[in-house]
Scaffold this active site. Structure first.
Site, PDB file in Angstrom:
ATOM      1  N   GLU A 414       0.822  -1.219   0.000  1.00  0.00           N
ATOM      2  CA  GLU A 414       0.000   0.000   0.000  1.00  0.00           C
ATOM      3  C   GLU A 414       0.852   1.262   0.000  1.00  0.00           C
ATOM      4  OE1 GLU A 414      -2.535  -3.326   1.336  1.00  0.00           O
ATOM      5  OE2 GLU A 414      -0.549  -2.629   1.958  1.00  0.00           O
ATOM      6  N   GLN A 436      -7.001  -1.981  -2.117  1.00  0.00           N
ATOM      7  CA  GLN A 436      -8.065  -2.973  -2.278  1.00  0.00           C
ATOM      8  C   GLN A 436      -9.221  -2.803  -1.294  1.00  0.00           C
ATOM      9  OE1 GLN A 436      -7.298  -7.449  -1.862  1.00  0.00           O
ATOM     10  NE2 GLN A 436      -7.227  -7.079  -4.070  1.00  0.00           N
ATOM     11  N   PHE A 437      -8.912  -2.479  -0.050  1.00  0.00           N
ATOM     12  CA  PHE A 437      -9.927  -2.221   0.971  1.00  0.00           C
ATOM     13  C   PHE A 437      -9.456  -1.049   1.820  1.00  0.00           C
ATOM     14  CE2 PHE A 437     -10.718  -6.653  -0.010  1.00  0.00           C
ATOM     15  CZ  PHE A 437     -12.101  -6.764   0.041  1.00  0.00           C
ATOM     16  N   ASP A 439      -9.742  -0.748   4.842  1.00  0.00           N
ATOM     17  CA  ASP A 439      -9.160  -1.304   6.068  1.00  0.00           C
ATOM     18  C   ASP A 439      -7.642  -1.442   5.976  1.00  0.00           C
ATOM     19  OD1 ASP A 439     -11.892  -2.839   7.355  1.00  0.00           O
ATOM     20  OD2 ASP A 439     -11.832  -2.554   5.188  1.00  0.00           O
ATOM     21  N   PRO A 443      -0.879   1.135   5.936  1.00  0.00           N
ATOM     22  CA  PRO A 443       0.537   1.164   5.547  1.00  0.00           C
ATOM     23  C   PRO A 443       0.874   2.264   4.545  1.00  0.00           C
ATOM     24  CG  PRO A 443      -0.284  -1.086   5.552  1.00  0.00           C
ATOM     25  CD  PRO A 443      -1.479  -0.189   5.692  1.00  0.00           C
ATOM     26  N   HIS A 483     -12.885  -5.796   6.625  1.00  0.00           N
ATOM     27  CA  HIS A 483     -13.369  -5.503   5.280  1.00  0.00           C
ATOM     28  C   HIS A 483     -14.612  -4.624   5.315  1.00  0.00           C
ATOM     29  CE1 HIS A 483     -10.920  -9.144   4.746  1.00  0.00           C
ATOM     30  NE2 HIS A 483     -10.703  -8.713   3.502  1.00  0.00           N
TER      31      HIS A 483
END
Length: 693
Positions: A414, A436-437, A439, A443, A483
């Site tokens: 990330e 991607q999420f 959550d 990072p 998620h």
């Protein structure tokens, strides 16, 4: 102890050696003067290159105007070798208005430069190791432009250079950068200056192996370790490395062992913790070069004249720099964002004969239009490549249409995904990236905060970052604690980024286009539960697809549903100020309160449409601010407080703030999830209480 390596026979001409000596004398004179005048210079923290000059000057003398370089905070000798004048560097030292890098906003030797005749220096922070990802992003951009036939055909080809300290190799983000460079063979040179210290920690306290040995574990990066205090050796080693990076388009690492002869910074004095000063002094690159020049039979009078001229010039430049004006208070507010061309709504929101689409399709179509229109645009992130096309199918088929160089997967990185957009943008690309999420954005927050968001402001407007960062967000039916999260309040504490949060397909397409055209970093929060409009009560997220040129300027809210004039006139109406899923909760709740509820869809959280908020509050006098986030300390709670304090005279009831229960995570169990989150029934109850005032 730093080992002394014998010099090779001097193959460099005298003119080059004397130029290096002049620059080295200048760097030393500056360091000495800063110490002598520390009553003035220590007002603002600084570090100097003393001990590192040979490797820095050897690099600076070989860089070309088409190159990109990311110095670190000890690289003032590198800047001198590139052509910067002592006077210019001192303007930053003293935080003057005319500082050519930042206008007095950031520390000494934190350059950002965009001159036609000099290597380009994008902004970087002083956070250790953070420059590795943006620098690698530049190399990624250079490679992309070359492979797509879009480069400017500079000869020889441009490269990216990342200068870094050896202690920074322990940073995880440096590892992410090295992995990507090795995997894709980006044209980047990493210069690691190893002085055996990480502030007060010795190297044997902070890492198991130095940068040279560390990179041996990465297939695809050639490396060499040299005595970096020897100018001739440094020059020749760098010459060979640069040649390989330029013409073979692959990464290379030079590990240079150097002494540290000055303080870590002006605020961390060497005598507080060092017991090796005499050993390091023996390695002084200036003495090493002076002895070599004597051996080359350069007259002593010539060397003394160079030293004296350097000292006199540095002293004169310092006096001149001290007389320069400081910034004015009004200078504080400039260059937060670069001007955007997307300022007016354009295109057709509901074209005749248009089909009803889901948000996920509108998003994909918007990206496809962008890829068609702008060859410098590309999309990358985890699992967006052709095998899957995104875990929500938000990039389905795009890689098959546009190729693996334009739409591709990244590792689980990330930080790299976000931080690389700094370099990609600087190189002239227009990156669209995906986390991607929501959550898992954490990072990447380091890069978003230290590099992406501050680039325009701290470069005094020279290096805005054009970056569209897509982030699927929100709960969508037993997604569980990792998620389902909402993170907008955390993002909103970062100044210098824009944040978009659409609630329906039409807004998704129009805002996506505006976000892409914006020269600033934009985070696009895309609710997973609204992607397909299949979550009960979210049917209104599907709508007629706008025209391909449809654009909604950022910072413009929309009345998603108006209240009836009769209810407003009778004082029986209210407004729900919300965004994302909140729009649909409010819409469903309002069906039991016909004509009484206006829904103001913010659409953009930063910049915020305060004018629309103010108008709605004054129109109704009763206000709910609704969010999916945990309410305590949230954006919604802060906005409620702002409305209460600024618009108190127009309120007929206390502002109601409503959100999720303030708990550490959203549970997996559907009963617990429903208990934690708002829904239409809960919103309806709150609205009934509000309207009863």
């Amino acid at each position: 102890m730093i080992p002394q390596t014998p010099s090779p026979p001097y193959a460099l001409n005298h003119e080059l050696l004397l130029k290096a000596y002049e620059l080295m004398c200048t760097a030393k004179a500056m360091s000495d003067l800063y110490e002598e005048k520390k009553g003035i210079t220590s007002k603002y923290v600084h570090a100097t290159s003393r001990g590192h000059e040979a490797i820095q000057i050897a690099l600076g003398l070989q860089l070309l105007p088409q190159d990109y370089v990311f110095p670190y905070y000890r690289d003032d000798a590198l800047l001198l070798a590139m052509g910067m004048q002592p006077f210019e560097l001192m303007l930053q030292l003293l935080a003057k208005k005319t500082d050519p890098f930042s206008g007095g906003r950031t520390y000494y030797s934190h350059p950002s430069l965009r001159r036609e005749n000099m290597p380009k220096i994008p902004h970087q922070s002083s956070a250790t190791g953070m420059q590795a990802i943006p620098a690698t992003g530049v190399a990624q951009g250079l490679q992309y432009l070359r492979l797509q036939g879009l480069s400017e055909n500079a000869s020889p080809p441009p490269i990216s250079v990342c200068s870094i300290g050896d202690g920074a190799i322990t940073e995880g983000e440096v590892s992410e950068a090295l992995q990507m460079a090795a995997l894709h063979q980006y044209p980047i040179l990493y210069i690691v200056q190893d002085n055996d210290w990480a502030i007060s920690a010795k190297s044997n306290e902070v890492y198991a192996q130095n940068a040279y040995h560390y990179v041996q574990g990465l297939n695809g990066i050639e490396a060499v370790s040299i005595a970096g205090n020897d100018f001739a050796l440094a020059y020749q080693s760098l010459q060979q490395a640069i040649e390989k990076v330029r013409h073979e388009s692959r990464p290379f690492l030079v590990h240079a062992r150097v002494p540290l002869l000055s303080h870590h910074t002006s605020g961390v004095r060497k005598e507080w913790y060092r017991n090796d000063l005499e050993v390091h002094q023996m390695m002084d690159p200036l003495k090493h070069l002076r002895d070599a020049l004597r051996a080359e039979e350069i007259p002593e009078s010539t060397l003394l004249a160079i030293e004296q001229q350097a000292a006199e010039r540095v002293a004169a430049d310092f006096e001149q720099a001290c007389r320069e004006p400081d910034p004015e208070p009004a200078d504080l507010y400039t260059h937060v964002f670069a001007p955007t061309p997307a300022t007016e709504e354009m295109g057709q929101r509901e074209p005749e004969g248009g089909e009803v689409v889901m948000m996920v399709d509108a998003a994909r179509h918007a990206i496809e239009v962008i890829l068609n229109e702008e060859p410098r645009s590309l999309l990358y992130g985890q699992d967006v490549g052709k095998q899957l096309g995104g875990v929500f199918r938000e990039a389905a088929l795009l890689a098959k249409k546009y190729g693996d160089y334009r739409v591709f997967n990244t590792p689980i990185q990330e930080a790299y995904i976000i931080g690389s957009t700094v370099g990609m943008s600087a190189a002239g690309c227009k990156p669209i990236v995906e986390i991607q999420f929501a959550d898992y954005i954490w990072p990447g927050m380091n890069q978003l905060y230290t590099e992406v968001s501050r680039s325009c402001y701290l470069s005094n407007g020279k290096w805005p970052v054009q970056s569209l960062i897509r982030v699927p967000i929100g709960a969508y039916g037993s997604g569980g604690p990792y998620h389902s999260s909402s993170v907008e309040s955390a993002l909103l504490t970062i100044r210098g980024i824009k944040i978009v949060y659409p609630s329906n397909a039409a807004d998704m397409k129009g805002l996506m286009r505006a976000a892409f055209l914006d020269p600033n970093p934009v985070v696009m929060l895309e609710h997973k539960g609204l992607y397909w409009g299949k979550v009960p009560g979210s049917e209104a997220s599907r709508c007629i697809e706008p025209s391909d040129d449809y654009l909604i300027p950022l910072g413009k809210a929309r009345i998603f549903q108006a209240a009836e004039p009769q209810a407003i006139e009778a004082g029986e109406s209210c407004v729900v100020i919300t965004y994302g899923m909140g729009v649909h909760w409010a819409l469903n709740a309002s069906r039991h309160l016909p004509g009484q509820v206006e829904i103001l869809d913010l659409r953009t959280l930063e910049p915020l449409d305060w004018e629309a908020i103010e108008a709605s509050v004054k129109r109704h006098g009763k206000v709910m601010v609704l969010t999916e986030e945990c309410l305590q300390n949230s954006f919604a709670e802060a906005l409620s407080g702002r409305i209460g304090s600024r618009l108190f005279a127009w309120l007929d009831a206390p502002v109601v703030a409503m959100g999720a229960e303030s708990l550490p995570a959203i549970p997996l169990n559907s009963i617990l999830e429903a208990t934690m989150l708002p829904n239409a029934e809960k919103v309806q109850k709150q609205l009934e209480d509000l309207l009863a005032w």
